[in-house]
Design a protein around this motif. Structure first.
Motif: not given
Lengths: 113, 111
Positions: A35, A37, A41-43, A56, A88, A90, A100-106
């Motif tokens: 992603y 960021q 703005k939205p991701l 995708e 940024l 991500l 739809y449950e996503q786990y993000f890095g820093p």
């Protein structure tokens, strides 16, 4: 601690440089995402990988080149970027692309000069 | 294009106050997530709601999913400075597999 790591955390690069962002997930997930960021703005979803296969590509310029050598690692290769690419970046993972449950890095804070 | 609208965009309150932020769409969500993102970090998943009318509580945070599954709210009771951050909602839509993020509500809780 999310189980998703990203390196480097900060990167400053010139427009003619080539650099790579790295993401690693330790969650046993099958799907990984890049992603962008930007402020206010939205991701923006850039790329989606499922079991190392790109599923995708959201009209991302070719100066961004993803690579997924295995289901735990994801790279974003950068070359000839523009100042407006500063943002940024991500990485995220999920059990599969249907979750739809996503786990993000820093994230990697990228500045293009 | 399905969009998620979050309101307010910014919110600044004193410690101890209550607040509610909102996430709305014109389309029906198949599921909806709330995340909190602190400066310099990635978003952290707080909760997932999937059933219309569902209410979930996480300590001082109460999440509600609208009956029609087109909107959601996050209520924080007795806010603390540690609640400061960007609150993002994200959802998948029933008619396709796309997932979308809202632009977020930036919350500041002053001591």
């Amino acid at each position: 601690e999310t189980g998703v790591t990203q390196t480097p955390r900060h990167l400053v690069m010139g427009m003619t440089n080539k650099k790579s962002l790295k993401c690693e997930q330790h969650l046993g997930h099958n799907a990984m995402y890049w992603y962008k960021q930007s402020a206010k703005k939205p991701l923006e979803l850039m790329f989606v990988y499922s079991l190392e296969e790109r599923v995708e590509n959201n009209s991302v310029p070719s100066r961004f080149s993803p690579e997924c050598p295995n289901s735990s690692h994801l790279f974003l290769h950068l070359h000839t970027l523009q100042p407006e690419d500063s943002a940024l970046y991500l990485c995220a993972s999920s059990q599969d692309t249907g979750s739809y449950e996503q786990y993000f890095g820093p994230g990697t804070r990228l500045t293009v000069t | 294009t399905q969009l998620l609208e979050q309101s307010p965009q910014f919110l600044s309150i004193q410690e101890g106050e209550n607040l509610t932020v909102y996430c709305n769409s014109s389309s029906v969500f198949s599921s909806l997530q709330w995340y909190r993102q602190e400066p310099g970090e990635g978003p952290v998943l707080l909760v997932t709601v999937v059933t219309g009318g569902e209410v979930k509580k996480l300590k001082r945070l109460t999440f509600q999913f609208g009956d029609a599954r087109k909107d959601s709210s996050l209520h924080i009771t007795a806010a603390q400075p540690g609640d400061t951050g960007l609150y993002l909602c994200a959802g998948g839509f029933e008619n396709n597999n796309d997932m979308r993020f809202g632009a977020g509500t930036r919350l500041t809780v002053k001591p």
